[in-house]
Each structure stands twice: as structure tokens, then as C-alpha cells.
Design a protein around this motif. Structure first.
Motif, mmCIF file in Angstrom:
data_model
loop_
_atom_site.group_PDB
_atom_site.id
_atom_site.type_symbol
_atom_site.label_atom_id
_atom_site.label_comp_id
_atom_site.label_asym_id
_atom_site.label_seq_id
_atom_site.Cartn_x
_atom_site.Cartn_y
_atom_site.Cartn_z
ATOM 1 N N ALA A 281 0.818 -1.220 0.000
ATOM 2 C CA ALA A 281 0.000 0.000 0.000
ATOM 3 C C ALA A 281 0.846 1.261 0.000
ATOM 4 C CB ALA A 281 -0.934 -0.010 1.205
ATOM 5 N N GLY A 282 1.992 1.232 0.655
ATOM 6 C CA GLY A 282 2.848 2.411 0.743
ATOM 7 C C GLY A 282 3.918 2.389 -0.324
ATOM 8 N N GLU A 294 8.021 2.700 9.677
ATOM 9 C CA GLU A 294 6.608 2.335 9.783
ATOM 10 C C GLU A 294 5.761 3.004 8.713
ATOM 11 O OE1 GLU A 294 2.966 2.516 13.066
ATOM 12 O OE2 GLU A 294 5.030 2.896 13.682
ATOM 13 N N ARG A 295 6.005 4.279 8.436
ATOM 14 C CA ARG A 295 5.176 4.988 7.463
ATOM 15 C C ARG A 295 5.411 4.501 6.035
ATOM 16 N NH1 ARG A 295 7.907 10.963 6.567
ATOM 17 N NH2 ARG A 295 10.088 10.296 6.630
ATOM 18 N N ALA A 297 5.280 1.596 4.957
ATOM 19 C CA ALA A 297 4.330 0.527 4.644
ATOM 20 C C ALA A 297 2.921 1.035 4.377
ATOM 21 C CB ALA A 297 4.307 -0.484 5.778
ATOM 22 N N THR A 298 2.651 2.280 4.742
ATOM 23 C CA THR A 298 1.272 2.787 4.622
ATOM 24 C C THR A 298 1.142 4.042 3.764
ATOM 25 O OG1 THR A 298 1.562 4.036 6.693
ATOM 26 C CG2 THR A 298 0.612 1.816 6.856
ATOM 27 N N GLU A 300 2.451 6.197 0.512
ATOM 28 C CA GLU A 300 3.235 6.147 -0.718
ATOM 29 C C GLU A 300 4.074 7.423 -0.850
ATOM 30 O OE1 GLU A 300 2.629 5.892 -5.556
ATOM 31 O OE2 GLU A 300 1.007 5.280 -4.218
#
Length: 322
Positions: A281-282, A294-295, A297-298, A300
């Protein structure tokens, strides 16, 4: 600044696939997923990435060989779908396999002459003159005109393919892995031929390859593609001197001797490339990136400027990186 010869805006192409033999559900391969780029007149724009990243799909969509799902493709500011037949003839392609792309039942003369016959309006004498001039240009003996593709070496067959691509005086040529099927010694000959022809005719190239050494040799600018997206764009010399994206760093560090002469650390990627049917998703690279947060992965990442004419899609680079 002058208008680019080719401009691609948020281009997407998804291919439908069935999930399984006994499943009625379908998914989509995100082959080209929101690609934007510009190609300036007279330059060689390199496109590099691992096999399956979407390079060839992108080239075929640009030339109209495969229909796009969404996005814009502008040639000299005009949508390519509205170009006339004569204008479309200015956009050509050199294919990867110099044998599979040639009709084995046709003689060399007929293979090169085909674009003129399709266009119409040329006499036999005119076609003959043009074909022989193209054979001279690519270094093929005129005596080869009556031979068939199987009678030639791989390098000679690629010269035939290049001659065919040059028919009708094109301005823009996509070279899709044009030397990957050739011996190393022959690769250099074909690359030098492409450069000489470009200089003589004022051509513009999009040059696709997974070979970083080949792309560096022939390209003015380079875009790096990963899982359907462009993740870094730069002048060729800057990309190799200071790669910004972790994926680009990994690609360059895999070149034999690169750690020493490029002064970069060896990056060993873990895990497999995610499925293009269900990409992350990211950041598409986050599942293999040694620096992922962490960000990643979510969220882009957007393209950020990291230097003059140098852009990368990574949360950890650019002025806005935290």
C-alpha cells in the motif's frame, strides 16, 4: 524551456489475471501504475529495472501497441491517439529479440520495405532507393537484400531490425533491450551504431535495459523503475555518482567492482519482489528495503528533489525528509 518531445502523465496499465484454475475471481497485474516522465528532443532516456518491473509494458503503451487504462501520452504536446498515420510513423521501436521480430519467410529487402508499402504513395524505385540507403546506414551489404533472416548472425539481424525502425524517417525510437540477446562483443557494435545514427539523424531514444553498464554508456538521463512505478530519475552521471533511492543503491552495488569504483556500500536485499497483483500500500520497495520505517508501509512516497535534475520517491531523501 522548450516543450518536451514526449510527455507521459500518470499512466496506468493493469492486466487482468485469474487467481486460480478453479477460482472465478480475477485480479489485476499493476504493470504500469501511475508513471509520469518527460523525454527531451535529441536525448537518450534510459529506463532500467529488474525483469518484470513494467519497462516493456510501459514502452508498448507509449507506442500504442497496448491500450492504456488511464493517463496521458503527449507527443509534441498532442495526444498520441489523435496523431495521423504519417505522424505515428515518426514513433518506432527496436525489439529485444532480433530473430523473433523478423518474419522468417521474408527477404531482408521486403522486411525493411514493409513500412513504406503500408504507408503507400511510394513507387517501387523509391522504395528500392530508400531500402538500400538504410542498409548502407546500418552497415549491411546491399548484396544481403535477397537473403532471409536465418542466414544472418544475431548482430546482423539486429541491424536489419534497426534499418526497419528507421524507415519513414522517424524522430522517436523505443529501444527495448536491443542488445540483451547478443554477445558482449556484438553489443558494443550495436550500441555504437545506435549512437552514430542518433547523431547523424537527430533521433530521440527511450532505451530500456536491465544492464546498468549498458544504460550508463548510452543514456543522457535515466529513470529507475520498480514494480510498475518510477522511483528515481537523474542525469546518468549523477545517478551513478550519488544514487538516492535504496533500490537504486542496491542495483548499483550489485555491479561487479561497483563498491570500489563507485564508493558505495554493498546492499544485500532480503526477500522476494512483492506480487504485482497485490503490491504494498505504501512504498513498493518497503518489504525489501533495509531502511524501511513504519510509514513506508502505509504512505506512498512522492517524488522529491535531491539535487539538480535529480528526483527520488523515498521518505528518507529530499528536503522534506525527517
Amino acid at each position: 524551456m522548450s516543450e518536451p518531445l514526449l510527455e507521459v502523465r500518470n499512466l496506468k496499465k493493469y492486466f487482468p489475471v485469474q487467481h486460480g484454475m478453479f477460482s472465478s475471481g480475477k485480479g489485476f497485474v499493476h504493470a504500469v501504475d501511475g508513471v509520469s516522465l518527460t523525454v527531451e528532443k535529441g536525448e537518450t532516456f534510459g529506463l532500467v529495472g529488474e525483469s518484470g518491473c513494467g519497462k516493456s509494458s510501459l514502452s508498448r503503451v507509449i507506442l500504442g501497441l497496448v491500450k492504456r487504462d488511464s493517463g496521458d501520452i503527449l507527443y509534441k504536446g498532442q495526444d498520441v491517439r489523435t496523431l495521423s498515420r504519417s505522424e505515428r510513423a515518426k514513433l518506432r521501436m527496436v525489439f529485444q529479440n532480433p530473430f523473433a521480430s523478423l518474419n522468417p519467410k521474408e527477404r531482408v529487402f521486403d522486411i525493411i520495405a514493409e513500412p513504406y508499402r503500408i504507408a503507400g504513395g511510394f513507387s517501387h524505385t523509391q522504395i528500392q532507393e530508400e531500402v538500400l540507403k538504410l542498409m548502407d546506414l546500418v552497415g549491411l551489404s546491399r548484396g544481403y537484400a535477397t537473403r532471409y533472416p536465418h542466414e544472418f548472425s544475431g548482430g546482423q539481424r539486429q541491424r536489419i531490425g534497426i534499418a526497419r525502425a528507421l524507415a519513414m524517417n522517424p524522430e522517436f525510437i523505443v529501444c527495448d533491450e536491443p542488445v540483451s540477446a547478443l554477445d558482449v562483443s556484438i553489443q558494443a557494435q550495436i550500441l555504437n551504431l545506435l549512437r552514430d545514427i542518433q547523431k547523424e539523424l537527430g533521433l530521440t531514444y527511450v532505451f530500456i535495459s536491465h544492464n546498468l553498464g549498458v544504460v550508463k554508456y548510452i543514456s543522457d538521463r535515466i529513470a529507475v523503475m520498480y514494480l510498475g512505478k518510477i522511483i528515481e530519475v537523474s542525469e546518468a552521471k549523477d545517478l551513478y555518482a550519488s544514487p538516492a533511492h535504496p533500490y537504486t543503491q542496491a542495483l548499483l552495488s550489485a555491479i561487479p567492482g561497483a563498491v570500489e569504483y563507485l564508493h558505495i556500500d554493498r546492499v544485500l536485499l532480503q526477500g522476494d519482489i512483492p506480487s504485482p497483483v497485490n503490491p504494498p500500500a505504501g512504498c513498493r520497495f518497503c518489504t525489501r528495503c533495509p531502511y524501511a520505517q513504519e510509514r513506508c508501509a502505509t504512505v506512498e512516497p512522492e517524488m522529491r528533489q535531491v539535487g539538480e535534475g535529480h528526483y527520488a520517491a523515498c521518505h528518507l531523501v529530499g528536503k522534506e525528509a525527517e
